[in-house]
Design a protein around this motif. Structure first.
Motif, PDB file in Angstrom:
ATOM      1  N   LEU A 183     -65.322  62.729 -29.759  1.00  0.00           N
ATOM      2  CA  LEU A 183     -65.600  61.440 -29.126  1.00  0.00           C
ATOM      3  C   LEU A 183     -65.886  61.613 -27.644  1.00  0.00           C
ATOM      4  CD1 LEU A 183     -62.730  59.224 -30.640  1.00  0.00           C
ATOM      5  CD2 LEU A 183     -65.031  59.576 -31.550  1.00  0.00           C
ATOM      6  N   SER A 184     -66.692  60.712 -27.102  1.00  0.00           N
ATOM      7  CA  SER A 184     -66.895  60.684 -25.654  1.00  0.00           C
ATOM      8  C   SER A 184     -65.660  60.096 -24.983  1.00  0.00           C
ATOM      9  CB  SER A 184     -68.122  59.842 -25.314  1.00  0.00           C
ATOM     10  OG  SER A 184     -67.879  58.471 -25.599  1.00  0.00           O
ATOM     11  N   GLY A 185     -65.598  60.165 -23.653  1.00  0.00           N
ATOM     12  CA  GLY A 185     -64.456  59.601 -22.939  1.00  0.00           C
ATOM     13  C   GLY A 185     -64.316  58.113 -23.179  1.00  0.00           C
ATOM     14  N   GLY A 186     -65.430  57.388 -23.163  1.00  0.00           N
ATOM     15  CA  GLY A 186     -65.392  55.952 -23.410  1.00  0.00           C
ATOM     16  C   GLY A 186     -64.964  55.619 -24.823  1.00  0.00           C
ATOM     17  N   GLU A 187     -65.403  56.431 -25.794  1.00  0.00           N
ATOM     18  CA  GLU A 187     -65.001  56.211 -27.186  1.00  0.00           C
ATOM     19  C   GLU A 187     -63.511  56.462 -27.362  1.00  0.00           C
ATOM     20  OE1 GLU A 187     -69.157  57.276 -29.546  1.00  0.00           O
ATOM     21  OE2 GLU A 187     -67.746  58.885 -29.039  1.00  0.00           O
ATOM     22  N   ARG A 188     -62.969  57.436 -26.655  1.00  0.00           N
ATOM     23  CA  ARG A 188     -61.524  57.688 -26.739  1.00  0.00           C
ATOM     24  C   ARG A 188     -60.746  56.504 -26.165  1.00  0.00           C
ATOM     25  NH1 ARG A 188     -60.410  64.121 -25.416  1.00  0.00           N
ATOM     26  NH2 ARG A 188     -62.203  64.922 -26.561  1.00  0.00           N
ATOM     27  N   GLN A 189     -61.238  55.946 -25.062  1.00  0.00           N
ATOM     28  CA  GLN A 189     -60.550  54.788 -24.489  1.00  0.00           C
ATOM     29  C   GLN A 189     -60.551  53.617 -25.473  1.00  0.00           C
ATOM     30  OE1 GLN A 189     -62.170  53.983 -20.479  1.00  0.00           O
ATOM     31  NE2 GLN A 189     -60.153  54.577 -19.742  1.00  0.00           N
ATOM     32  N   ARG A 190     -61.684  53.368 -26.109  1.00  0.00           N
ATOM     33  CA  ARG A 190     -61.761  52.257 -27.064  1.00  0.00           C
ATOM     34  C   ARG A 190     -60.939  52.546 -28.314  1.00  0.00           C
ATOM     35  NH1 ARG A 190     -67.657  51.466 -28.326  1.00  0.00           N
ATOM     36  NH2 ARG A 190     -67.966  53.528 -27.411  1.00  0.00           N
ATOM     37  N   CYS A 191     -60.858  53.811 -28.697  1.00  0.00           N
ATOM     38  CA  CYS A 191     -59.986  54.189 -29.815  1.00  0.00           C
ATOM     39  C   CYS A 191     -58.532  53.887 -29.463  1.00  0.00           C
ATOM     40  CB  CYS A 191     -60.172  55.672 -30.125  1.00  0.00           C
ATOM     41  SG  CYS A 191     -59.184  56.293 -31.493  1.00  0.00           S
ATOM     42  N   ALA A 217     -63.900  54.467 -18.176  1.00  0.00           N
ATOM     43  CA  ALA A 217     -64.952  55.337 -18.707  1.00  0.00           C
ATOM     44  C   ALA A 217     -66.057  54.551 -19.409  1.00  0.00           C
ATOM     45  CB  ALA A 217     -64.348  56.361 -19.672  1.00  0.00           C
ATOM     46  N   LEU A 218     -66.080  53.219 -19.215  1.00  0.00           N
ATOM     47  CA  LEU A 218     -67.020  52.370 -19.946  1.00  0.00           C
ATOM     48  C   LEU A 218     -68.096  51.805 -19.032  1.00  0.00           C
ATOM     49  CD1 LEU A 218     -64.492  50.369 -22.160  1.00  0.00           C
ATOM     50  CD2 LEU A 218     -65.616  52.538 -22.671  1.00  0.00           C
ATOM     51  N   ASP A 219     -69.292  51.616 -19.590  1.00  0.00           N
ATOM     52  CA  ASP A 219     -70.344  50.955 -18.829  1.00  0.00           C
ATOM     53  C   ASP A 219     -70.022  49.464 -18.745  1.00  0.00           C
ATOM     54  OD1 ASP A 219     -71.502  49.424 -21.080  1.00  0.00           O
ATOM     55  OD2 ASP A 219     -72.289  51.336 -21.775  1.00  0.00           O
ATOM     56  N   PRO A 220     -70.689  48.709 -17.861  1.00  0.00           N
ATOM     57  CA  PRO A 220     -70.323  47.297 -17.650  1.00  0.00           C
ATOM     58  C   PRO A 220     -70.319  46.448 -18.915  1.00  0.00           C
ATOM     59  CG  PRO A 220     -71.765  48.043 -15.898  1.00  0.00           C
ATOM     60  CD  PRO A 220     -71.705  49.161 -16.898  1.00  0.00           C
ATOM     61  N   THR A 221     -71.269  46.657 -19.806  1.00  0.00           N
ATOM     62  CA  THR A 221     -71.335  45.852 -21.027  1.00  0.00           C
ATOM     63  C   THR A 221     -70.159  46.143 -21.944  1.00  0.00           C
ATOM     64  OG1 THR A 221     -73.747  45.753 -20.925  1.00  0.00           O
ATOM     65  CG2 THR A 221     -72.717  45.292 -23.056  1.00  0.00           C
ATOM     66  N   LEU A 222     -69.881  47.435 -22.166  1.00  0.00           N
ATOM     67  CA  LEU A 222     -68.753  47.807 -23.018  1.00  0.00           C
ATOM     68  C   LEU A 222     -67.433  47.428 -22.373  1.00  0.00           C
ATOM     69  CD1 LEU A 222     -69.726  51.307 -24.481  1.00  0.00           C
ATOM     70  CD2 LEU A 222     -69.394  49.166 -25.747  1.00  0.00           C
ATOM     71  N   ALA A 223     -67.365  47.509 -21.052  1.00  0.00           N
ATOM     72  CA  ALA A 223     -66.130  47.148 -20.354  1.00  0.00           C
ATOM     73  C   ALA A 223     -65.788  45.684 -20.598  1.00  0.00           C
ATOM     74  CB  ALA A 223     -66.273  47.416 -18.855  1.00  0.00           C
ATOM     75  N   LEU A 224     -66.766  44.812 -20.451  1.00  0.00           N
ATOM     76  CA  LEU A 224     -66.527  43.390 -20.666  1.00  0.00           C
ATOM     77  C   LEU A 224     -66.188  43.111 -22.121  1.00  0.00           C
ATOM     78  CD1 LEU A 224     -66.460  40.548 -19.523  1.00  0.00           C
ATOM     79  CD2 LEU A 224     -68.929  40.385 -19.948  1.00  0.00           C
ATOM     80  N   GLN A 225     -66.880  43.758 -23.043  1.00  0.00           N
ATOM     81  CA  GLN A 225     -66.605  43.571 -24.462  1.00  0.00           C
ATOM     82  C   GLN A 225     -65.181  44.003 -24.804  1.00  0.00           C
ATOM     83  OE1 GLN A 225     -69.029  45.994 -27.028  1.00  0.00           O
ATOM     84  NE2 GLN A 225     -67.942  45.399 -28.875  1.00  0.00           N
ATOM     85  N   THR A 226     -64.781  45.165 -24.294  1.00  0.00           N
ATOM     86  CA  THR A 226     -63.435  45.685 -24.573  1.00  0.00           C
ATOM     87  C   THR A 226     -62.368  44.756 -24.009  1.00  0.00           C
ATOM     88  OG1 THR A 226     -64.249  47.962 -24.587  1.00  0.00           O
ATOM     89  CG2 THR A 226     -61.883  47.640 -24.203  1.00  0.00           C
ATOM     90  N   LEU A 227     -62.573  44.288 -22.794  1.00  0.00           N
ATOM     91  CA  LEU A 227     -61.610  43.381 -22.177  1.00  0.00           C
ATOM     92  C   LEU A 227     -61.495  42.094 -22.974  1.00  0.00           C
ATOM     93  CD1 LEU A 227     -59.693  42.824 -19.840  1.00  0.00           C
ATOM     94  CD2 LEU A 227     -61.644  41.981 -18.518  1.00  0.00           C
ATOM     95  N   LYS A 228     -62.603  41.565 -23.428  1.00  0.00           N
ATOM     96  CA  LYS A 228     -62.588  40.321 -24.204  1.00  0.00           C
ATOM     97  C   LYS A 228     -61.837  40.502 -25.520  1.00  0.00           C
ATOM     98  CE  LYS A 228     -64.768  37.447 -21.520  1.00  0.00           C
ATOM     99  NZ  LYS A 228     -64.012  36.310 -20.918  1.00  0.00           N
ATOM    100  N   VAL A 229     -62.021  41.649 -26.165  1.00  0.00           N
ATOM    101  CA  VAL A 229     -61.301  41.909 -27.417  1.00  0.00           C
ATOM    102  C   VAL A 229     -59.794  41.904 -27.177  1.00  0.00           C
ATOM    103  CG1 VAL A 229     -60.834  43.630 -29.214  1.00  0.00           C
ATOM    104  CG2 VAL A 229     -63.191  43.172 -28.521  1.00  0.00           C
ATOM    105  N   LEU A 230     -59.352  42.578 -26.112  1.00  0.00           N
ATOM    106  CA  LEU A 230     -57.924  42.621 -25.792  1.00  0.00           C
ATOM    107  C   LEU A 230     -57.386  41.226 -25.485  1.00  0.00           C
ATOM    108  CD1 LEU A 230     -57.695  45.789 -23.509  1.00  0.00           C
ATOM    109  CD2 LEU A 230     -56.743  45.519 -25.804  1.00  0.00           C
ATOM    110  N   GLN A 231     -58.131  40.465 -24.701  1.00  0.00           N
ATOM    111  CA  GLN A 231     -57.676  39.132 -24.319  1.00  0.00           C
ATOM    112  C   GLN A 231     -57.619  38.200 -25.524  1.00  0.00           C
ATOM    113  OE1 GLN A 231     -60.446  38.449 -20.898  1.00  0.00           O
ATOM    114  NE2 GLN A 231     -58.556  38.187 -19.730  1.00  0.00           N
TER     115      GLN A 231
END
Length: 273
Positions: A150-158, A179-193
């Protein structure tokens, strides 16, 4: 109330007696509240998350988690309390040769017996639950991939997918978007919230992306040198307050921020313990 800290001072193990990571810190966080932690590197954000997770024992002050002091109960009771918390470090502790399905299912370990945990290592149980946890992070196709592929960003999302598997009542998340680009960062944050809101879980999230914190959290706690510089509603935080928080350490940060708060007349609206 999930967390109540009163005049807490904490130091890392092995630190000198005069070296506190947190200094005379007091705050309260209600069940279901979502709070962002901001501040320069070394401000104490990670130490605060570890203190809330019962990973660092305060040397001074009092702490209550879910209405109990975790350091005045038995180790078994403290272990049970930790099972109600999900701590996600910036670099997820994922064994490199492990399959993603096992790495995600590790989020359920606090609820499993030793036999269930061993059995799942041999042949993963609840595979569909792992798949569903990966789905919001667009990682479902990595279900049987090895973690070291996995990439660094994929590990963070895992690592974040583990939170969805857990039964935690509080998420303590340390720099989940680094380790995430702006689009993935916002998506990941929204999932957590959204997950926290769905289960009325508390979310405390440290972020270096200040604008993302201001846009997505109603309450922001700013730390510097182990102290709370301000604890305010995001709508009341000015650009000048942010600039003062991150300015050169030799400048008078506290005075500059207090001046900005006085100008905006928001002192009475700031959350207090």
């Amino acid at each position: 109330m999930t967390f109540l800290l009163q005049h807490i001072s904490t130091r890392h193990s092995g630190a000198t007696k005069s070296s506190f990571a947190l200094r005379d810190l007091s705050l309260s966080i209600q069940q279901g509240e979502q709070v962002a932690l901001i501040g320069p590197s070394g401000a104490g954000k990670t130490s605060l998350l570890h203190t809330l997770a019962c990973a660092l024992k305060p040397e001074q002050g009092e702490i209550q988690l879910f209405g109990n002091d975790p350091w005045r109960i038995t180790s078994a009771e403290r272990h049970a309390m930790r099972a109600r918390l999900f701590l996600a470090p910036q670099t997820p502790p994922l064994p490199p040769r492990q399959r993603v399905v096992n790495a995600v299912l590790a989020g359920a370990l606090p609820q499993w017996s030793a036999w269930q945990a061993i059995r799942s290592l041999i042949k993963p149980v609840e595979v569909d639950a792992a798949y569903q946890a990966l789905l919001p992070f667009n990682l479902q196709d990595k279900l049987y991939a090895r973690v070291d592929r996995l990439s660094g960003g994929e590990r963070q999302r895992c690592g974040m997918a583990r939170a969805l598997i857990s039964k935690a009542e509080a998420f303590l998340v340390d720099e989940p978007l680094s380790a995430l680009d702006p689009t993935l960062a916002l998506q990941t944050l929204k999932v957590l919230q959204q997950e926290a809101q769905k289960r009325n879980a508390t979310l405390v999230c440290s972020l270096h992306q200040v604008e993302l914190a201001r846009a997505n959290f109603s309450r922001i706690i700013a730390l510097r040198d182990g102290r709370i510089v301000f604890d305010a509603a995001s709508k009341d935080i000015s650009d000048a307050m942010i600039a003062a928080l991150y300015q050169n350490a030799n400048d008078d940060v506290d005075t500059n921020i207090e001046n900005e708060i006085d100008k905006l007349a928001i002192v009475d609206t700031m959350p207090r313990c």
